[in-house]
Design an enzyme around this catalytic site. Structure first.
Site, PDB file in Angstrom:
ATOM      1  N   ASP A 167     -18.023  -6.550 -16.814  1.00  0.00           N
ATOM      2  CA  ASP A 167     -18.474  -5.406 -16.005  1.00  0.00           C
ATOM      3  C   ASP A 167     -17.410  -4.307 -16.035  1.00  0.00           C
ATOM      4  O   ASP A 167     -16.370  -4.453 -16.691  1.00  0.00           O
ATOM      5  CB  ASP A 167     -18.815  -5.839 -14.579  1.00  0.00           C
ATOM      6  N   SER A 168     -17.662  -3.220 -15.332  1.00  0.00           N
ATOM      7  CA  SER A 168     -16.759  -2.073 -15.376  1.00  0.00           C
ATOM      8  C   SER A 168     -15.374  -2.391 -14.802  1.00  0.00           C
ATOM      9  O   SER A 168     -14.366  -1.868 -15.277  1.00  0.00           O
ATOM     10  CB  SER A 168     -17.371  -0.881 -14.648  1.00  0.00           C
TER      11      SER A 168
END
Length: 127
Positions: free
Chosen positions: A83-84
């Protein structure tokens, strides 16, 4: 005002000169024997294979990553399922490894090993 500024600047500028065979003063930078120094802080730029190996090692050592899936072309989110926040952690690890600071605008664009490799390889301060 402009003439006073010009006089002040010219009063501090020093132009190195040398006398050549014909007794003419010529600026030092016109001689072919003058060597120019690189703007880099170090003379030995990293080889691309070094950058690739070190970045792949960083990504492989990330806890959520299956090391067998890591290649120079792998995308962090699409291929590795990160994920980010994971992306930010990888960028921070790259900054630490290569002793450089990646601006946030640039870091946001780095979402794959290929982009990380290119960025670090082209960065003049990477070590």
């Amino acid at each position: 005002m402009a003439s006073a500024l010009r006089a002040a600047i010219l009063g501090h500028v020093r132009v190195p000169v040398v006398v050549n065979g014909s007794n003419l003063l010529t600026p030092l930078w016109t001689h072919r024997t003058t060597s120019l120094r690189s703007m880099s802080s170090h003379d030995d730029h990293l080889e691309k294979t070094q950058v690739i190996d070190r970045i792949l090692d960083i990504v492989k050592s990330f806890p959520k990553v299956d090391p067998s899936k890591v290649t120079p072309e792998v995308h962090f989110q699409k291929d590795l399922g990160l994920d980010s926040l994971d992306n930010v952690e990888i960028i921070m690890a790259i900054e630490e490894e290569f002793k450089l600071e990646i601006p946030d605008k640039e870091a946001d664009k780095i979402d794959s090993c290929a982009l990380a490799i290119e960025y670090v390889y082209n960065h003049p301060m990477a070590s």
